[in-house]
Design an enzyme around this catalytic site. Structure first.
Site, PDB file in Angstrom:
ATOM      1  N   ASP A  19       7.877   9.381   5.006  1.00 57.38           N
ATOM      2  CA  ASP A  19       6.940   8.175   5.604  1.00 57.38           C
ATOM      3  C   ASP A  19       7.865   6.981   6.272  1.00 57.38           C
ATOM      4  O   ASP A  19       9.180   7.000   6.234  1.00 57.38           O
ATOM      5  CB  ASP A  19       5.984   7.483   4.990  1.00 57.38           C
ATOM      6  CG  ASP A  19       6.766   7.373   3.176  1.00 57.38           C
ATOM      7  OD1 ASP A  19       8.030   7.115   3.076  1.00 57.38           O
ATOM      8  OD2 ASP A  19       6.066   7.154   2.343  1.00 57.38           O
ATOM      9  N   ASN A  22      -0.586   2.733  -8.028  1.00 58.84           N
ATOM     10  CA  ASN A  22      -1.915   3.190  -7.891  1.00 58.84           C
ATOM     11  C   ASN A  22      -1.995   4.709  -7.817  1.00 58.84           C
ATOM     12  O   ASN A  22      -3.103   5.303  -7.315  1.00 58.84           O
ATOM     13  CB  ASN A  22      -2.757   2.542  -6.555  1.00 58.84           C
ATOM     14  CG  ASN A  22      -1.648   2.874  -5.363  1.00 58.84           C
ATOM     15  OD1 ASN A  22      -0.868   3.685  -5.277  1.00 58.84           O
ATOM     16  ND2 ASN A  22      -2.308   2.161  -4.131  1.00 58.84           N
ATOM     17  N   GLU A  57      -2.760   6.878  -0.083  1.00 61.28           N
ATOM     18  CA  GLU A  57      -3.318   5.764  -0.955  1.00 61.28           C
ATOM     19  C   GLU A  57      -4.449   6.440  -1.675  1.00 61.28           C
ATOM     20  O   GLU A  57      -5.213   7.563  -1.229  1.00 61.28           O
ATOM     21  CB  GLU A  57      -3.778   4.653  -0.343  1.00 61.28           C
ATOM     22  CG  GLU A  57      -2.422   4.014   0.816  1.00 61.28           C
ATOM     23  CD  GLU A  57      -1.685   3.027  -0.620  1.00 61.28           C
ATOM     24  OE1 GLU A  57      -1.637   3.321  -1.706  1.00 61.28           O
ATOM     25  OE2 GLU A  57      -1.182   1.995   0.093  1.00 61.28           O
ATOM     26  N   HIS A  86      -0.052   6.612  -5.582  1.00 57.49           N
ATOM     27  CA  HIS A  86       0.237   7.188  -4.285  1.00 57.49           C
ATOM     28  C   HIS A  86       1.264   8.012  -4.226  1.00 57.49           C
ATOM     29  O   HIS A  86       2.278   7.576  -5.023  1.00 57.49           O
ATOM     30  CB  HIS A  86       0.022   6.068  -3.294  1.00 57.49           C
ATOM     31  CG  HIS A  86       1.287   5.022  -3.080  1.00 57.49           C
ATOM     32  ND1 HIS A  86       1.199   3.732  -2.812  1.00 57.49           N
ATOM     33  CD2 HIS A  86       2.483   5.239  -3.295  1.00 57.49           C
ATOM     34  CE1 HIS A  86       2.304   3.018  -2.817  1.00 57.49           C
ATOM     35  NE2 HIS A  86       3.274   4.063  -3.166  1.00 57.49           N
TER      36      HIS A  86
HETATM   37  C1  F6R Z   1       8.325   5.987  -0.242  1.00 58.35           C
HETATM   38  C2  F6R Z   1       7.328   6.608  -0.676  1.00 58.35           C
HETATM   39  C3  F6R Z   1       6.509   5.693  -1.729  1.00 58.35           C
HETATM   40  C4  F6R Z   1       7.200   5.354  -2.928  1.00 58.35           C
HETATM   41  C5  F6R Z   1       6.407   4.525  -4.043  1.00 58.35           C
HETATM   42  C6  F6R Z   1       7.142   4.090  -5.267  1.00 58.35           C
HETATM   43  O1  F6R Z   1       9.023   6.754   0.535  1.00 58.35           O
HETATM   44  O2  F6R Z   1       6.530   7.327  -0.118  1.00 58.35           O
HETATM   45  O3  F6R Z   1       5.269   6.411  -2.037  1.00 58.35           O
HETATM   46  O4  F6R Z   1       8.082   6.317  -3.464  1.00 58.35           O
HETATM   47  O5  F6R Z   1       5.920   3.382  -3.527  1.00 58.35           O
HETATM   48  O6  F6R Z   1       8.170   3.166  -4.749  1.00 58.35           O
HETATM   49  P1  F6R Z   1       9.255   2.430  -5.608  1.00 58.35           P
HETATM   50  O7  F6R Z   1      10.377   3.513  -5.951  1.00 58.35           O
HETATM   51  O8  F6R Z   1       9.911   1.485  -4.842  1.00 58.35           O
HETATM   52  O9  F6R Z   1       8.686   2.041  -6.827  1.00 58.35           O
END
Ligand code: F6R
Length: 249
Positions: free
Chosen positions: A67, A135, A142, A137
């Site tokens: 992303d 959450n 989401e 995701h």
């Molecule tokens: C990042 C992504 C997100 C993160 C998630 C956890 O490319 O796709 O899904 O993996 O938000 O983020 P952290 O590792 O910062 O807790």
């Protein structure tokens, strides 16, 4: 689904690196899906070390990132382009033409999404690395996401924006939209490695493992993938019913 629990972030990152290195040694032209965020940072550092020690090379590896924020320039330190360059790419021998990150041109997001899907077509990922949001995701899919989505433009949850505001000066600076691989793209990879660290992820990991499978917890869909490995630390595993350090479904 296999779940491996390690003492802490250091230990789980070593185990994650060993997992990725094994795949790279088996298939030097691995097609690798990458994630950003805090969680994979130590994994990437371990991979850089393995590259410096001549254990692996990225010469033939192709990467596809999950992303990118909409409307942030690739040179902006908050962009995922910048993150990847800083935390991995500039330290290894990957060829620039083998790096793929969704383009985030705010004027033509539909085209960016379509082009990214096209690029992935014929490039089935051998291994997709994932982090997970509180959450549930994965990528920026989401809660409430369409499980059949391919790469698309998503409005970020307020909780996600608040979580990610730690990387920005303030909440107002966090973009409202991102471009992300859809669940369908993620499920299309041959193997998936999901990483989670810390108490704040325990609930999401619980729901990922025990379900139910639904769009409220997008990560729960991984129960339907044939080859998922989850590597967690003790805190992230704290709600799982684990006798030892390994759980298989
Ligand atoms: C990042 C992504 C997100 C993160 C998630 C956890 O490319 O796709 O899904 O993996 O938000 O983020 P952290 O590792 O910062 O807790």
């Amino acid at each position: 689904m296999q779940i491996f629990k390690y003492k802490d972030y250091e230990e789980m990152s070593k185990a994650a690196a060993a997992f990725v290195i094994r795949e790279m040694i088996k298939k030097p032209d691995l097609i690798l899906g990458l994630a950003t965020g805090d969680t994979p940072i130590r994994l990437y550092q371990n991979l850089i070390k393995a590259y410096q020690d001549y254990i692996i090379s990225f010469k033939e590896v192709k990467t596809f990132n999950l992303d990118e924020y909409v409307g942030i320039d690739a040179n902006n330190p908050q962009s995922y382009h910048y993150f990847m360059d800083n935390h991995l790419f500039k330290h290894i021998d990957i060829l620039p033409e083998n790096i793929n990150i969704p383009a985030n041109d705010p004027d033509d997001m539909e085209k960016s999404a379509e082009e990214y899907n096209k690029k992935m077509f014929g490039n089935q990922r051998d291994l997709q690395i994932l982090g997970i949001g509180k959450n549930g995701h994965i990528g920026f899919n989401e809660p409430g996401t369409q499980l059949g989505n391919m790469t698309f433009i998503v409005k970020l949850d307020e909780e996600t924006r608040i979580d990610n505001s730690r990387f920005f000066g303030s909440l107002e600076e966090v973009p409202t939209h991102a471009i992300t691989m859809g669940i369908k793209n993620i499920m299309y990879s041959k193997k998936i490695l999901l990483l989670a660290s810390g108490k704040s992820k325990a609930k999401a990991i619980y729901k990922t493992a025990y379900g139910p499978v639904n769009d409220i917890t997008p990560s729960s869909i991984l129960q339907l993938h044939p080859d998922v490995t989850i590597i967690v630390d003790e805190d992230a595993a704290s709600l799982l019913n684990m006798e030892g350090n390994f759980l298989e479904f």
